[in-house]
Design an enzyme around this catalytic site. Structure first.
Site, PDB file in Angstrom:
ATOM      1  N   GLU A 289      -8.145 -15.962  -4.535  1.00 60.59           N
ATOM      2  CA  GLU A 289      -8.402 -16.817  -5.695  1.00 60.59           C
ATOM      3  C   GLU A 289      -8.931 -16.010  -6.884  1.00 60.59           C
ATOM      4  O   GLU A 289      -8.473 -16.189  -8.020  1.00 60.59           O
ATOM      5  CB  GLU A 289      -9.407 -17.910  -5.311  1.00 60.59           C
ATOM      6  CG  GLU A 289      -9.951 -18.722  -6.471  1.00 60.59           C
ATOM      7  CD  GLU A 289      -8.899 -19.581  -7.170  1.00 60.59           C
ATOM      8  OE1 GLU A 289      -9.223 -20.148  -8.232  1.00 60.59           O
ATOM      9  OE2 GLU A 289      -7.760 -19.676  -6.678  1.00 60.59           O
TER      10      GLU A 289
ATOM     11  N   HIS B  26      13.012 -33.517  -1.863  1.00 59.91           N
ATOM     12  CA  HIS B  26      13.157 -32.181  -2.456  1.00 59.91           C
ATOM     13  C   HIS B  26      14.446 -31.509  -1.987  1.00 59.91           C
ATOM     14  O   HIS B  26      15.163 -30.899  -2.781  1.00 59.91           O
ATOM     15  CB  HIS B  26      11.955 -31.313  -2.087  1.00 59.91           C
ATOM     16  CG  HIS B  26      12.108 -29.887  -2.532  1.00 59.91           C
ATOM     17  ND1 HIS B  26      12.198 -29.524  -3.859  1.00 59.91           N
ATOM     18  CD2 HIS B  26      12.207 -28.728  -1.823  1.00 59.91           C
ATOM     19  CE1 HIS B  26      12.340 -28.225  -3.955  1.00 59.91           C
ATOM     20  NE2 HIS B  26      12.362 -27.712  -2.735  1.00 59.91           N
TER      21      HIS B  26
END
Length: 304
Positions: free
Chosen positions: A57, A215
């Site tokens: 992160e 999708h």
């Protein structure tokens, strides 16, 4: 111009790293690696407790911030040096604005949390910024005639197809991001169809199945549309190497993308395969954006 070209290339590759970094954060579940603190990690400049999620992160934040400075410099320098070119000012604004928006959405998600449907917009917003940076780079390299795009004229019917395709692809990208953010990647263990449960199962599990299969269906339509446009270009642009080569690359990218989509399931969402999946669709959207630019120029020529 050498400085501008170097900055453009660095910004383009940097934006790819931002896109892949964001996908890596999502795939590894590292979005809260720094806790609910932003831009610091756990409120500290140098975190006292370090783990893999924090490294991923924090690295993504640092790369995004550094690339943001490159993109800002590129936007300002392009505006000043080549702002007389019709598309430059708009693309300069678009590149930095959407990169900033992507960062703010990420920060808001960390501080206050966001729904999966909002977080799924994150990748698409980054794609718009990447495409704008890529187009700026191509325009900069067009100036000294590294390649000739001025002679390309795209007919109106094909321009409409390009506009429709890129709009649809961004919607498909959103559904793909939604699959990731809702952890729906493995709700269907088969490919290309889903044999897990009844298609009319609307339980919480069934909704995820609908997201996954929605999708796949949408992505299948992109594949068919790309093949159709490739055949159309081959028939109508026999002497235009840029169009023919460009759409050959588009078809190759789409074939690879579909194969990677299957391998995501086969390999149980292997990290490298998933990141390649994000990379290929980024390159495909970037290529479509260039044909969007050429379409815009063709429309202006016809008006003139």
């Amino acid at each position: 111009m050498k400085l501008l070209k170097g900055l453009a290339v660095l910004s383009t590759f940097g934006m790819l790293l931002v896109l892949l970094g964001g996908a890596l954060v999502t795939k590894t579940g590292s979005g809260m690696g720094c806790g609910q603190s932003w831009p610091l990690c756990h409120g500290q400049l140098i975190p006292s407790s370090i783990n893999l999620e924090l490294i991923i992160e924090l690295s993504h934040r640092l790369v995004s911030g550094g690339v943001g400075l490159f993109v800002l410099a590129l936007a300002i320098l392009s505006w000043r040096r080549v702002g007389h070119i019709r598309e430059v000012k708009f693309l300069s604004f678009l590149a930095f604005f959407f990169l900033l928006a992507q960062g703010l959405i990420g920060a808001a998600a960390v501080k206050w949390g966001q729904s999966d449907f909002v977080l799924a917009m994150h990748f698409g917003i980054s794609l718009v910024s990447f495409s704008a940076v890529l187009l700026l780079t191509l325009i900069i390299f067009e100036i000294d005639k590294k390649f000739d795009a001025d002679s390309v004229y795209i007919k109106k019917d094909l321009r409409i197809q390009f506009y429709g395709l890129i709009s649809y692809v961004l919607l498909v990208v959103y559904t793909g991001a939604l699959v990731r953010h809702t952890n729906s990647s493995m709700v269907c263990m088969d490919w290309p169809f889903c044999y897990n449960r009844s298609p009319f199962d609307f339980s919480s599990y069934g909704i995820y199945q609908w997201i996954q299969m929605g999708h796949r269906l949408a992505a299948g339509m992109v594949f068919i549309w790309t093949i159709y446009l490739f055949i159309k270009v081959l028939r109508e642009y026999k002497d235009d190497s840029l169009m023919r080569t460009g759409w050959l690359i588009a078809v190759i990218l789409m074939i690879v993308q579909v194969a990677l989509g299957a391998f995501v399931i086969i390999t149980y969402v292997h990290l490298i395969v998933a990141l390649l999946h994000a990379l290929v669709i980024s390159l495909y959207v970037g290529l479509l954006s260039y044909f969007l630019l050429l379409s815009s120029r063709s429309a202006k020529k016809h008006k003139d």
